[in-house]
Design an enzyme around this catalytic site. Sequence first.
Site, PDB file in Angstrom:
ATOM      1  N   SER A 276      10.650  34.348   1.886  1.00  0.00           N
ATOM      2  CA  SER A 276      12.108  34.393   1.917  1.00  0.00           C
ATOM      3  C   SER A 276      12.585  33.952   3.295  1.00  0.00           C
ATOM      4  O   SER A 276      11.870  34.117   4.291  1.00  0.00           O
ATOM      5  CB  SER A 276      12.552  35.831   1.670  1.00  0.00           C
ATOM      6  OG  SER A 276      13.849  36.031   2.147  1.00  0.00           O
ATOM      7  N   SER A 277      13.818  33.445   3.348  1.00  0.00           N
ATOM      8  CA  SER A 277      14.344  33.043   4.662  1.00  0.00           C
ATOM      9  C   SER A 277      14.629  34.255   5.547  1.00  0.00           C
ATOM     10  O   SER A 277      14.828  34.100   6.753  1.00  0.00           O
ATOM     11  CB  SER A 277      15.613  32.197   4.496  1.00  0.00           C
ATOM     12  OG  SER A 277      16.592  32.908   3.776  1.00  0.00           O
ATOM     13  N   CYS A 278      14.633  35.470   4.978  1.00  0.00           N
ATOM     14  CA  CYS A 278      14.930  36.638   5.827  1.00  0.00           C
ATOM     15  C   CYS A 278      13.729  37.076   6.657  1.00  0.00           C
ATOM     16  O   CYS A 278      13.822  38.026   7.429  1.00  0.00           O
ATOM     17  CB  CYS A 278      15.474  37.787   5.001  1.00  0.00           C
ATOM     18  SG  CYS A 278      14.238  38.567   4.006  1.00  0.00           S
TER      19      CYS A 278
ATOM     20  N   TYR B  14      12.080  44.514   3.559  1.00  0.00           N
ATOM     21  CA  TYR B  14      11.686  43.396   2.695  1.00  0.00           C
ATOM     22  C   TYR B  14      11.020  42.293   3.526  1.00  0.00           C
ATOM     23  O   TYR B  14       9.969  41.752   3.147  1.00  0.00           O
ATOM     24  CB  TYR B  14      12.942  42.863   2.004  1.00  0.00           C
ATOM     25  CG  TYR B  14      12.725  41.702   1.082  1.00  0.00           C
ATOM     26  CD1 TYR B  14      12.135  41.885  -0.159  1.00  0.00           C
ATOM     27  CD2 TYR B  14      13.150  40.418   1.425  1.00  0.00           C
ATOM     28  CE1 TYR B  14      11.956  40.805  -1.023  1.00  0.00           C
ATOM     29  CE2 TYR B  14      12.985  39.348   0.573  1.00  0.00           C
ATOM     30  CZ  TYR B  14      12.386  39.549  -0.652  1.00  0.00           C
ATOM     31  OH  TYR B  14      12.217  38.491  -1.502  1.00  0.00           O
TER      32      TYR B  14
ATOM     33  N   LYS C 295       7.207  40.717   3.256  1.00  0.00           N
ATOM     34  CA  LYS C 295       6.973  39.282   3.035  1.00  0.00           C
ATOM     35  C   LYS C 295       6.132  38.673   4.166  1.00  0.00           C
ATOM     36  O   LYS C 295       5.272  37.826   3.917  1.00  0.00           O
ATOM     37  CB  LYS C 295       8.312  38.543   2.903  1.00  0.00           C
ATOM     38  CG  LYS C 295       9.040  38.816   1.589  1.00  0.00           C
ATOM     39  CD  LYS C 295       8.269  38.235   0.423  1.00  0.00           C
ATOM     40  CE  LYS C 295       8.949  38.422  -0.911  1.00  0.00           C
ATOM     41  NZ  LYS C 295       8.149  37.935  -2.040  1.00  0.00           N
TER      42      LYS C 295
ATOM     43  N   HIS D 163      22.847  39.790  -4.865  1.00  0.00           N
ATOM     44  CA  HIS D 163      23.197  38.994  -3.693  1.00  0.00           C
ATOM     45  C   HIS D 163      24.651  38.521  -3.831  1.00  0.00           C
ATOM     46  O   HIS D 163      25.279  38.688  -4.867  1.00  0.00           O
ATOM     47  CB  HIS D 163      22.248  37.801  -3.570  1.00  0.00           C
ATOM     48  CG  HIS D 163      20.909  38.182  -3.036  1.00  0.00           C
ATOM     49  ND1 HIS D 163      19.814  38.326  -3.843  1.00  0.00           N
ATOM     50  CD2 HIS D 163      20.500  38.482  -1.789  1.00  0.00           C
ATOM     51  CE1 HIS D 163      18.778  38.690  -3.105  1.00  0.00           C
ATOM     52  NE2 HIS D 163      19.165  38.805  -1.859  1.00  0.00           N
TER      53      HIS D 163
END
Length: 315
Positions: free
Chosen positions: A108-110, A137, A141, A180
């Site tokens: 994920s980009s987070c 999260y 990841k 989201h």
Amino acid sequence: MDQTDKIFIAGHRGLAGSAITRNLEAAGFTNLLKRDRKELDLSNESAVAAFFEKEKPDVVVLAAARVGGIKANADYPVEFLLDNLRIQNNVISAAHANDVRKLLFLGSSCIYPKHAPQPIPESALLTGALEPTNDAYAIAKIAGIKLCQAYAAEYGENYISAMPTNLYGPGDNFDLLGSHVLPALLSKALEAKASGRREMVVWGTGQPRREFLHVDDMADACVFLLNNYDSPEIINVGYGDDISIRELAELICDVVGFDGELTFDATKPDGTPRKLLDVSKIATLGWRPKIPLREGIASTCEWYLQNNTPALAAR
Ligand code: GDP
């Protein structure tokens, strides 16, 4: 990949997994392995081990995860951390134990630092502190990426990790508390229009910027990477452009045909100020997204009306 390869899509009912399944089926792959949560609990180590031993997949797409928007992440950090660690540890270790030829892990980009340079290059990983609203999260990841890289370094496994930006599309979660921003605002705009309300509430200041990628584009990128990318180094999958939350809300209202007022609820968090991926690496390999944001929102809106709220669609 061969069209007859046995491909296990972990999470085939989720937003990302269902899009990857659709893409592979449309491309003629005939040997897809799918198990829903009742058939196989991916957080159960022995069940996952037994499943892999019996089925011996050639390829694994790890698209199963506990996911959610800014509120769900902040409210349930234990589940976001533990469930994701369990799922990915079980699937990745079982893949290794059963000679899976290639595995794609979806991150994920987070995972990137809150104040990473924009657009965010892959090299920004672990160069700074995370955004606190989704750090549980993100840490799960990051552990998944590191596990794939460790299997590559120690055992020569071909496990690749793709980092998609914020995804949207058919099959998304439209629940206002868990979702989201894009599906939440879409469902709020449709509801406001249908009930004749003049106001729609947007969380936060409207100033953060986000990048949105249609999930069918993401699926296309994943299949492209499975066929063309064999490195343990992470690779970004993005749209290449971002907009502010206010602009997103205005675009959604325009697509839906809601012309009331937007109000901004500053008691809700903004989260990270900006999260735009640098997509030059995947672009150099030859992949680009195809679905413009407005078009993607319009088709997602149609899907939502047909699948989720027949009562709204009929009005
Ligand atoms: P994030 O990308 O991890 O921050 O997660 P979200 O997609 O949940 O939120 C993105 C941004 O949209 C944040 O600044 C939210 O405050 C904002 N936002 C505005 N309205 C909403 C809404 O109704 N739901 C959600 N989830 N976010 C919203």
